[in-house]
Design an enzyme around this catalytic site. Structure first.
Site, mmCIF file in Angstrom:
data_model
loop_
_atom_site.group_PDB
_atom_site.id
_atom_site.type_symbol
_atom_site.label_atom_id
_atom_site.label_comp_id
_atom_site.label_asym_id
_atom_site.label_seq_id
_atom_site.Cartn_x
_atom_site.Cartn_y
_atom_site.Cartn_z
ATOM 1 N N ASP A 190 48.737 -7.076 -10.585
ATOM 2 C CA ASP A 190 47.305 -6.824 -11.117
ATOM 3 C C ASP A 190 47.260 -6.102 -9.975
ATOM 4 O O ASP A 190 45.678 -5.410 -9.526
ATOM 5 C CB ASP A 190 46.802 -7.874 -11.461
ATOM 6 C CG ASP A 190 45.285 -7.261 -12.202
ATOM 7 O OD1 ASP A 190 45.714 -6.308 -12.416
ATOM 8 O OD2 ASP A 190 44.156 -7.625 -11.987
ATOM 9 N N TYR A 234 42.082 -5.647 -23.798
ATOM 10 C CA TYR A 234 41.724 -6.941 -23.382
ATOM 11 C C TYR A 234 40.281 -7.446 -22.766
ATOM 12 O O TYR A 234 39.701 -6.570 -23.863
ATOM 13 C CB TYR A 234 41.383 -5.984 -21.372
ATOM 14 C CG TYR A 234 40.900 -6.484 -20.039
ATOM 15 C CD1 TYR A 234 42.026 -7.883 -20.210
ATOM 16 C CD2 TYR A 234 40.859 -6.350 -19.125
ATOM 17 C CE1 TYR A 234 41.740 -9.365 -19.100
ATOM 18 C CE2 TYR A 234 40.574 -7.249 -18.239
ATOM 19 C CZ TYR A 234 40.728 -8.472 -18.307
ATOM 20 O OH TYR A 234 40.380 -9.250 -16.737
ATOM 21 N N ARG A 261 45.704 1.694 -23.614
ATOM 22 C CA ARG A 261 44.872 0.348 -23.451
ATOM 23 C C ARG A 261 42.605 0.466 -24.372
ATOM 24 O O ARG A 261 42.620 0.971 -24.024
ATOM 25 C CB ARG A 261 44.361 -0.185 -22.070
ATOM 26 C CG ARG A 261 44.464 -1.109 -21.613
ATOM 27 C CD ARG A 261 43.369 -1.820 -20.129
ATOM 28 N NE ARG A 261 43.111 -3.034 -19.706
ATOM 29 C CZ ARG A 261 43.520 -2.956 -18.534
ATOM 30 N NH1 ARG A 261 42.534 -2.592 -18.007
ATOM 31 N NH2 ARG A 261 42.834 -4.309 -17.881
ATOM 32 N N ARG A 312 31.781 -6.149 -19.345
ATOM 33 C CA ARG A 312 31.093 -5.857 -18.074
ATOM 34 C C ARG A 312 31.579 -4.915 -17.697
ATOM 35 O O ARG A 312 31.750 -3.931 -17.096
ATOM 36 C CB ARG A 312 31.951 -7.062 -16.710
ATOM 37 C CG ARG A 312 32.991 -7.549 -16.844
ATOM 38 C CD ARG A 312 32.797 -9.067 -15.680
ATOM 39 N NE ARG A 312 34.186 -9.256 -15.981
ATOM 40 C CZ ARG A 312 35.608 -8.828 -15.394
ATOM 41 N NH1 ARG A 312 35.872 -7.646 -14.149
ATOM 42 N NH2 ARG A 312 36.547 -9.290 -15.676
ATOM 43 N N THR A 327 39.455 0.793 -15.490
ATOM 44 C CA THR A 327 38.712 1.298 -16.629
ATOM 45 C C THR A 327 37.268 2.361 -14.777
ATOM 46 O O THR A 327 36.540 3.338 -16.289
ATOM 47 C CB THR A 327 37.622 0.174 -16.366
ATOM 48 O OG1 THR A 327 37.310 -0.516 -15.195
ATOM 49 C CG2 THR A 327 38.066 -0.140 -17.874
ATOM 50 N N TYR A 379 32.199 -0.184 -11.880
ATOM 51 C CA TYR A 379 32.125 -0.710 -10.668
ATOM 52 C C TYR A 379 32.806 1.001 -9.817
ATOM 53 O O TYR A 379 33.744 2.020 -10.181
ATOM 54 C CB TYR A 379 33.425 -1.429 -10.430
ATOM 55 C CG TYR A 379 34.736 -1.041 -10.882
ATOM 56 C CD1 TYR A 379 35.715 -0.390 -9.585
ATOM 57 C CD2 TYR A 379 35.481 -1.611 -12.411
ATOM 58 C CE1 TYR A 379 36.855 -0.973 -10.416
ATOM 59 C CE2 TYR A 379 36.689 -1.534 -12.498
ATOM 60 C CZ TYR A 379 36.936 -1.222 -11.791
ATOM 61 O OH TYR A 379 38.459 -0.752 -12.007
ATOM 62 N N HIS A 438 46.651 -10.090 -19.339
ATOM 63 C CA HIS A 438 46.465 -11.565 -18.872
ATOM 64 C C HIS A 438 45.882 -13.211 -20.115
ATOM 65 O O HIS A 438 44.571 -13.733 -19.857
ATOM 66 C CB HIS A 438 45.341 -11.912 -17.746
ATOM 67 C CG HIS A 438 45.042 -10.300 -16.607
ATOM 68 N ND1 HIS A 438 46.465 -10.389 -16.837
ATOM 69 C CD2 HIS A 438 44.213 -9.357 -16.847
ATOM 70 C CE1 HIS A 438 46.019 -8.314 -16.582
ATOM 71 N NE2 HIS A 438 44.599 -7.569 -16.326
ATOM 72 N N CYS A 457 49.626 -3.170 -12.928
ATOM 73 C CA CYS A 457 49.242 -2.564 -11.552
ATOM 74 C C CYS A 457 48.662 -1.660 -11.944
ATOM 75 O O CYS A 457 48.481 -1.055 -13.162
ATOM 76 C CB CYS A 457 50.038 -2.358 -10.346
ATOM 77 S SG CYS A 457 51.356 -1.398 -11.055
HETATM 78 C C1 0GY Z 1 42.333 -5.769 -14.446
HETATM 79 C C2 0GY Z 1 41.788 -6.711 -14.841
HETATM 80 C C3 0GY Z 1 40.187 -5.825 -14.601
HETATM 81 C C4 0GY Z 1 40.052 -4.901 -14.795
HETATM 82 C C5 0GY Z 1 40.487 -3.741 -15.375
HETATM 83 O O1 0GY Z 1 40.469 -1.388 -15.796
HETATM 84 C C6 0GY Z 1 39.446 -2.192 -14.981
HETATM 85 O O2 0GY Z 1 39.018 -1.787 -14.647
HETATM 86 O O3 0GY Z 1 41.117 -3.930 -15.412
HETATM 87 C C7 0GY Z 1 39.367 -7.262 -14.551
HETATM 88 O O4 0GY Z 1 38.377 -6.936 -13.835
HETATM 89 O O5 0GY Z 1 39.420 -8.120 -14.484
HETATM 90 O O6 0GY Z 1 43.609 -5.796 -15.554
HETATM 91 O O7 0GY Z 1 42.598 -5.282 -13.698
#
Ligand code: 0GY
Length: 306
Positions: free
Chosen positions: A257, A157, A124, A130, A77, A49, A181, A32
């Site tokens: 998440d 990821y 991480r 993206r 991120t 974003y 995921h 989360c």
């Molecule tokens: C997630 C998935 C996403 C984003 C991020 O840190 C993040 O911005 O993890 C995504 O956009 O697939 O795990 O939260």
């Protein structure tokens, strides 16, 4: 500072349903995030974003409402390598949250030690184009060597199509490696096809690799019940997640998440996400491993979770 959300941004779901599935005592939401609040913890200039705010208190309220005992807060991120919002959440959790940070090569040892004291247990490495700009692999390996000495692990990821290209790098990592995921399988492809087989092989050949069987809402094409009228939400993701849980029961984790960054078509009801768990972990023993034993072993090795 006031931030304007990315156009089309969907806010997290207020008023989730109460899950019918009661998670076991001591369950951990192992994936989360917190977003800001932007006024207190500004979003990073290099972000891809701008989210809505999602505070630690809102996260902990959801934890209690869904019946979880603990959280693992993963640096999002949108905060880049500024870990203050995540660390602040850990420091206000009464020891009930651990964290995963994002760090750059220039991070000081003193900062790593301070993060450890706050509850950070990993970093991480993100390869989803993206979300982040490319980080050179030699920089990541240098970071991996440093955090390994603290007993931390690495969360990765990536998208499933990129696994072949990343294989050599991932298999050279010196720590436990936790995949976010399920490596984002394309659930429109057959479960016995080569892409998912490669992911299973990755886990089978490397006992240090774990997987989060999370985010059906990101992977599903069939969608939640409100969209498809079917009884089981995210039905098409079930076989993939169940295969991983049953093949590697001691190396799987689950997380909500919340607050669900970057969802454009629907925002999941977190209560329904919890009700997804018994479909992928079909016995009490598997559920206890997924939700309690495995995350406790990784994040709170000195505590039992009961
Ligand atoms: C997630 C998935 C996403 C984003 C991020 O840190 C993040 O911005 O993890 C995504 O956009 O697939 O795990 O939260």
């Amino acid at each position: 500072m006031a931030f304007e959300k990315t156009p089309g941004w969907l806010d997290w779901y207020a008023g989730p349903s109460k899950p019918s599935f009661r998670v076991p005592v001591g369950a951990v939401d192992a994936h989360c995030h917190v977003f800001g609040p932007g006024g207190a913890f500004p979003f990073a200039p290099e972000r891809k974003y701008t989210p809505c705010d999602a505070s630690k208190q809102q996260l902990y309220d959801l934890r209690d409402y869904l019946g979880f005992a603990r959280n693992v807060v993963v640096q999002a991120t949108c905060h880049g390598a500024d870990n203050r919002a995540m660390v602040d959440a850990l420091l206000h959790s009464g020891g009930k949250a651990r964290g995963i940070a994002t760090v750059r090569r220039d991070v000081a040892d003193a900062d790593l030690h301070a993060m450890h004291a706050a509850g950070v247990r990993g970093v991480r490495f993100n390869f989803v184009k993206r979300l982040v700009d490319f980080t050179p692999k030699d920089e990541l390996l240098e970071i991996a060597g440093r955090i390994a000495k603290l007993g931390w692990h690495i969360v990765i990821y990536f998208e499933s199509v990129d696994l072949p290209e990343l294989w050599d790098f991932f298999t050279a990592l010196p720590t436990t490696v936790v995949v976010d995921h399920m490596g984002r399988p394309d659930v429109a492809k057959p479960i016995d096809g080569p892409e998912f087989a490669l992911f299973l092989q990755f886990m089978a050949q490397h006992p240090n690799v774990w997987s989060k069987v999370s985010c059906p809402e990101r992977l599903s094409i069939s969608g939640p019940p409100a969209l498809n009228g079917e009884q089981n939400s995210y039905r098409d993701v079930i076989p993939f997640a169940r295969r991983i849980v049953e093949t590697f029961p001691d190396r799987v984790l689950w997380g909500t998440d919340w607050p669900h960054p970057n969802l454009k078509d629907h925002m999941p009801d977190d209560g329904l996400l919890v009700d997804f768990i018994p479909h992928i972990a079909t016995t009490p023993d598997l559920r206890h491993k997924l939700l309690v034993d495995n995350p406790m072993r990784l994040y709170w090795p000195d505590e039992t979770g009961e």
